[in-house]
Design a protein around this motif. Structure first.
Motif, PDB file in Angstrom:
ATOM      1  N   ILE A 175     -14.674  -8.416  -8.932  1.00  0.00           N
ATOM      2  CA  ILE A 175     -15.104  -9.722  -9.453  1.00  0.00           C
ATOM      3  C   ILE A 175     -15.072 -10.600  -8.209  1.00  0.00           C
ATOM      4  CG2 ILE A 175     -14.567 -11.560 -11.104  1.00  0.00           C
ATOM      5  CD1 ILE A 175     -14.814  -8.880 -12.484  1.00  0.00           C
ATOM      6  N   SER A 176     -16.272 -11.033  -7.776  1.00  0.00           N
ATOM      7  CA  SER A 176     -16.395 -11.310  -6.358  1.00  0.00           C
ATOM      8  C   SER A 176     -16.316 -12.751  -5.885  1.00  0.00           C
ATOM      9  CB  SER A 176     -17.690 -10.693  -5.864  1.00  0.00           C
ATOM     10  OG  SER A 176     -18.749 -11.270  -6.582  1.00  0.00           O
ATOM     11  N   ASN A 177     -15.693 -13.651  -6.617  1.00  0.00           N
ATOM     12  CA  ASN A 177     -15.370 -14.919  -5.955  1.00  0.00           C
ATOM     13  C   ASN A 177     -14.309 -15.712  -6.705  1.00  0.00           C
ATOM     14  OD1 ASN A 177     -16.723 -16.234  -7.996  1.00  0.00           O
ATOM     15  ND2 ASN A 177     -18.394 -16.949  -6.726  1.00  0.00           N
ATOM     16  N   ASP A 178     -13.890 -16.809  -6.076  1.00  0.00           N
ATOM     17  CA  ASP A 178     -12.753 -17.569  -6.588  1.00  0.00           C
ATOM     18  C   ASP A 178     -12.963 -18.104  -8.008  1.00  0.00           C
ATOM     19  OD1 ASP A 178     -11.368 -17.078  -4.303  1.00  0.00           O
ATOM     20  OD2 ASP A 178     -12.030 -18.907  -3.312  1.00  0.00           O
ATOM     21  N   PRO A 179     -14.058 -18.847  -8.273  1.00  0.00           N
ATOM     22  CA  PRO A 179     -14.216 -19.372  -9.631  1.00  0.00           C
ATOM     23  C   PRO A 179     -14.313 -18.271 -10.674  1.00  0.00           C
ATOM     24  CG  PRO A 179     -15.976 -20.196  -8.207  1.00  0.00           C
ATOM     25  CD  PRO A 179     -15.114 -19.308  -7.371  1.00  0.00           C
ATOM     26  N   MET A 180     -14.910 -17.123 -10.294  1.00  0.00           N
ATOM     27  CA  MET A 180     -14.986 -16.027 -11.259  1.00  0.00           C
ATOM     28  C   MET A 180     -13.590 -15.495 -11.544  1.00  0.00           C
ATOM     29  SD  MET A 180     -18.468 -14.137 -10.259  1.00  0.00           S
ATOM     30  CE  MET A 180     -17.944 -12.494 -10.457  1.00  0.00           C
ATOM     31  N   GLY A 181     -12.752 -15.490 -10.507  1.00  0.00           N
ATOM     32  CA  GLY A 181     -11.375 -15.049 -10.689  1.00  0.00           C
ATOM     33  C   GLY A 181     -10.619 -15.972 -11.620  1.00  0.00           C
ATOM     34  N   ASP A 182     -10.940 -17.278 -11.529  1.00  0.00           N
ATOM     35  CA  ASP A 182     -10.248 -18.237 -12.389  1.00  0.00           C
ATOM     36  C   ASP A 182     -10.709 -18.121 -13.842  1.00  0.00           C
ATOM     37  OD1 ASP A 182      -8.974 -19.047 -10.153  1.00  0.00           O
ATOM     38  OD2 ASP A 182     -10.260 -20.790  -9.795  1.00  0.00           O
ATOM     39  N   LEU A 183     -11.928 -17.599 -14.038  1.00  0.00           N
ATOM     40  CA  LEU A 183     -12.475 -17.443 -15.388  1.00  0.00           C
ATOM     41  C   LEU A 183     -11.567 -16.529 -16.217  1.00  0.00           C
ATOM     42  CD1 LEU A 183     -15.219 -18.130 -16.846  1.00  0.00           C
ATOM     43  CD2 LEU A 183     -16.003 -15.877 -16.134  1.00  0.00           C
ATOM     44  N   ASP A 184     -11.068 -15.487 -15.611  1.00  0.00           N
ATOM     45  CA  ASP A 184     -10.188 -14.561 -16.292  1.00  0.00           C
ATOM     46  C   ASP A 184      -9.282 -13.892 -15.240  1.00  0.00           C
ATOM     47  OD1 ASP A 184      -8.942 -12.567 -17.692  1.00  0.00           O
ATOM     48  OD2 ASP A 184     -10.694 -12.098 -18.929  1.00  0.00           O
ATOM     49  N   PRO A 185      -8.163 -14.555 -14.878  1.00  0.00           N
ATOM     50  CA  PRO A 185      -7.317 -14.024 -13.803  1.00  0.00           C
ATOM     51  C   PRO A 185      -6.821 -12.609 -14.097  1.00  0.00           C
ATOM     52  CG  PRO A 185      -6.607 -16.229 -14.433  1.00  0.00           C
ATOM     53  CD  PRO A 185      -7.674 -15.834 -15.405  1.00  0.00           C
ATOM     54  N   THR A 204     -23.883 -15.499 -14.648  1.00  0.00           N
ATOM     55  CA  THR A 204     -24.315 -14.216 -15.235  1.00  0.00           C
ATOM     56  C   THR A 204     -23.128 -13.543 -15.895  1.00  0.00           C
ATOM     57  OG1 THR A 204     -25.895 -13.952 -13.462  1.00  0.00           O
ATOM     58  CG2 THR A 204     -25.424 -11.996 -14.742  1.00  0.00           C
ATOM     59  N   LEU A 205     -22.010 -13.543 -15.182  1.00  0.00           N
ATOM     60  CA  LEU A 205     -20.865 -12.771 -15.668  1.00  0.00           C
ATOM     61  C   LEU A 205     -20.260 -13.382 -16.922  1.00  0.00           C
ATOM     62  CD1 LEU A 205     -19.483 -10.197 -14.679  1.00  0.00           C
ATOM     63  CD2 LEU A 205     -17.659 -11.632 -13.815  1.00  0.00           C
ATOM     64  N   SER A 206     -20.272 -14.740 -17.027  1.00  0.00           N
ATOM     65  CA  SER A 206     -19.660 -15.312 -18.237  1.00  0.00           C
ATOM     66  C   SER A 206     -20.369 -14.819 -19.486  1.00  0.00           C
ATOM     67  CB  SER A 206     -19.604 -16.844 -18.218  1.00  0.00           C
ATOM     68  OG  SER A 206     -20.160 -17.374 -17.098  1.00  0.00           O
ATOM     69  N   GLY A 207     -21.684 -14.538 -19.377  1.00  0.00           N
ATOM     70  CA  GLY A 207     -22.405 -14.001 -20.528  1.00  0.00           C
ATOM     71  C   GLY A 207     -22.208 -12.499 -20.705  1.00  0.00           C
ATOM     72  N   ARG A 208     -21.587 -11.837 -19.706  1.00  0.00           N
ATOM     73  CA  ARG A 208     -21.509 -10.372 -19.764  1.00  0.00           C
ATOM     74  C   ARG A 208     -20.070  -9.870 -19.695  1.00  0.00           C
ATOM     75  NH1 ARG A 208     -26.599  -8.584 -15.821  1.00  0.00           N
ATOM     76  NH2 ARG A 208     -28.162  -9.693 -17.023  1.00  0.00           N
ATOM     77  N   LEU A 209     -19.120 -10.777 -19.913  1.00  0.00           N
ATOM     78  CA  LEU A 209     -17.717 -10.374 -19.772  1.00  0.00           C
ATOM     79  C   LEU A 209     -17.363  -9.230 -20.704  1.00  0.00           C
ATOM     80  CD1 LEU A 209     -15.452 -13.499 -19.226  1.00  0.00           C
ATOM     81  CD2 LEU A 209     -15.803 -11.546 -17.711  1.00  0.00           C
TER      82      LEU A 209
END
Ligand SMILES: NC(=O)c1ccc[n+]([C@@H]2O[C@H](COP(=O)([O-])OP(=O)(O)OC[C@H]3O[C@@H](n4cnc5c(N)ncnc54)[C@H](O)[C@@H]3O)[C@@H](O)[C@H]2O)c1
Length: 334
Positions: A74-84, A323-328
């Motif tokens: 999971i390739s960046n900081d905000p994405m990491g914060d989405l679901d640590p 993209t990832l928030s829709g594909r979690l």
């Protein structure tokens, strides 16, 4: 050589597969294809392609390979914060598990795609591999903990290498515009405005994504004793920039665009300059192909040719977080 590349359908991985294949190597790719449909250009496919979660890999999948290039994350900081939790499960736990599987399968080398973000807000500006780490996010923490837990696996038959990559930019067939340079260029092209979210003062080490891929090739081909169990910063000493310098460079390419300091992120705590002397010392023949100006001109040309516009800038396709928030569920269910 026979190489196993995870995350081969990503921004960096797409370059890596092409470089490895054109150097005559055999490539197996493994990717969950989270960004299916987000391609910016044609992608070179590996010799064998597994559409699989790295958390489901087995020893059998890795047998017969000389090296694993482990990029899936999971390739960046905000994405990491989405679901640590998910970030730690994919970026740390799976990275350690893949290293253990590789060792058991008799793979001699494990190249880990780490990050200079492990330095976070440094106590001093010019950071080397031996300096203290100061992770500011779950993403950076996952990279540090992977290095820490993979290192004890190193022995005569197994050589892990931790590539601490600078922040990537530039053209790739799997373009991302959520990285600072690409984002500023994209906003200038679509809105005639270069929107800098901080006061522009933070320093960042930058590197073209293809040069990161080239570093993986160099690390795979290097003599074992040169790289064995080393953390190595990947970038160039002259490629540390303040964000406002990046903005000014974009403006030189697009003189009609204005620079706007929105200050929306307040004081940006991620402020670090990085030294790359160790890379130069260990692999003196490895030189970056790009500097920022050249890489930016290339991406600008590509964006103009492809008619990059506001819909591209505002849409999901080139922004990993959106993209990832829709594909979690694809990751959660995997
Ligand atoms: N882009 C940068 O600025 C940068 C800087 C330093 C380090 N890195 C690291 O380099 C690596 C690649 O980054 P990128 O920019 O190419 O990212 P990316 O998001 O473009 O690519 C990551 C790829 O990994 C795949 N993936 C994610 N989770 C997976 C899973 N559980 N199983 C299988 N595949 C999975 C995705 O489908 C995607 O194709 C990452 O480890 C990243 O942390 C990137």
């Amino acid at each position: 050589m026979n190489l196993f590349v995870t995350g081969h359908r990503g921004y960096i991985g797409a370059h890596l597969v092409e470089l490895l294949k054109s150097a005559g190597h055999q490539v197996t790719g493994c990717d969950l294809n989270l960004f299916e449909g987000c391609e910016w250009g044609p992608i070179v496919t590996p010799d064998i392609e597994l559409t699989k979660d790295v958390r489901d890999l087995t020893e059998y999948d890795l047998e017969g390979h000389d090296a694993v290039c482990h990029l899936a994350a999971i390739s960046n900081d905000p994405m990491g914060d989405l679901d640590p939790e998910l970030t730690l499960s994919v970026n740390r736990d799976a990275s350690i598990a893949v290293a253990k599987l590789a060792k058991r399968a008799g793979v001699g080398r494990y190249l880990f795609s780490g990050s200079c973000s492990v330095y976070g807000k440094g106590e001093k500006l010019d950071l080397e591999e031996t300096d203290g780490l100061n992770p500011l996010t779950a993403y950076a923490q996952s990279k540090i903990e992977t290095e820490r837990d993979v290192s004890p696996l190193a022995d005569d038959g197994f050589s892990p290498v931790y590539l601490r990559n600078a922040t990537a930019y530039g053209h790739s067939p799997m373009l991302r515009i959520d990285l600072v340079v690409n984002n500023l260029l994209g906003s200038a092209l679509s809105y005639n405005e270069i929107r800098i979210k901080s006061d522009g003062s933070p320093w960042r080490p930058l590197i073209h994504c293809r040069d990161i891929a080239r570093a993986f090739v160099a690390m795979a081909e290097a003599p074992r004793e040169v790289v064995h169990n080393q953390a190595i910063n990947i970038g160039g000493n002259s490629e540390n920039y303040q964000v406002r310098d990046v903005g000014d460079m974009v403006q030189r390419l697009l003189p009609d665009a204005t620079v706007a300091y929105t200050g929306e992120v307040g004081e940006d705590p991620r402020n670090y300059r990085v030294k790359f002397d160790k890379l130069n010392r260990l692999l003196p023949d490895f030189q970056l192909e790009y500097n920022l100006e050249r890489g930016m001109e290339e991406l600008h040309r590509q964006m103009v040719d492809k008619g990059f516009n506001r819909a591209d800038f505002e849409g999901d396709r080139y922004v990993r977080l959106r993209t990832l928030s829709g594909r979690l569920q694809k990751l959660a269910a995997a």
